[in-house]
Design an enzyme around this catalytic site. Sequence first.
Site, PDB file in Angstrom:
ATOM      1  CG  HIS A  99      -1.935   1.082   1.161  1.00 49.33           C
ATOM      2  ND1 HIS A  99      -1.654   2.375   1.500  1.00 49.33           N
ATOM      3  CD2 HIS A  99      -3.223   1.074   0.731  1.00 49.33           C
ATOM      4  CE1 HIS A  99      -2.731   3.120   1.301  1.00 49.33           C
ATOM      5  NE2 HIS A  99      -3.705   2.353   0.829  1.00 49.33           N
ATOM      6  CD  GLU A 168      -5.180   1.980  -3.291  1.00 50.37           C
ATOM      7  OE1 GLU A 168      -6.364   2.059  -2.994  1.00 50.37           O
ATOM      8  OE2 GLU A 168      -4.271   1.991  -2.445  1.00 50.37           O
TER       9      GLU A 168
END
Length: 253
Positions: A99, A168
């Site tokens: 992430h 992302e």
Amino acid sequence: MKKLVVANWKMLPASLAEAREILERIDGCLRDGVDADLVVCPPFVFVEEVAQMLAEGALAEGASLGAQDIADRDEGALTGEVSGPQLVKLGVRFVLIGHSERRWKLGESDDVVNAKLRAALRAGLVPIVCLGERTRDGAWQEELAAQTAATFRGLTAGQVGQCLIAYEPVWAISTNPDAKPDTPAGAVQSMSHIRQTLADHFDVSHTTFLYGGSVTPANAKEFLERPEISGVLVGGASVHPEEFCRILMVATR
Ligand code: PGA
């Protein structure tokens, strides 16, 4: 194929009681006819209780458990970390890998991300591998390609085939200053760039791509209606049950 909605709770909610309340509300909207696959990724402190809550009611049918991170080793030698085998024993099926908040705010290198990805695969977890450029300035496509190649370096085609990929862009994640969502066309273009980078070594024709970054009830539809986008990874909105339920409704077809 059903669309996939992944809730990344990050460091929220503050208490187990609030976690229960969020899940009760989500259970309610699943009963109201939501038909999408759902993965809930709570903070580690709530994983065990959330596993129990996901085994009840409509959640038992429609929701799976995810973790937000994993140690890059299986043996008990990293203080404060959580291993793949421990997660599996608690009923975790998915795990976020790489992430952007871990890469950029906690300094996780591509090598560490690659080691965590291997640990997830060893444990039999489904990795949700997050990739994304920091800005849209300069050579961002080269940055994305290099990150993609380094993240998956040395894996076999079979291992890559077990991963989901979440595109992302870092500038779109709501915790960053001036964050705004990508456009669906921009996201699809970046996904195709990632796909091409991997296609030199692996068969990614069936790889599932999710979009993440400031997904809200207002913009979820335009991402989810693109056939190239199989689902969304939702941070901020995922701890607000009303907003999150509206995203689940949008994901229902
Ligand atoms: P956001 O977060 O939806 O709050 O932008 C997405 C993520 O960090 O995975």
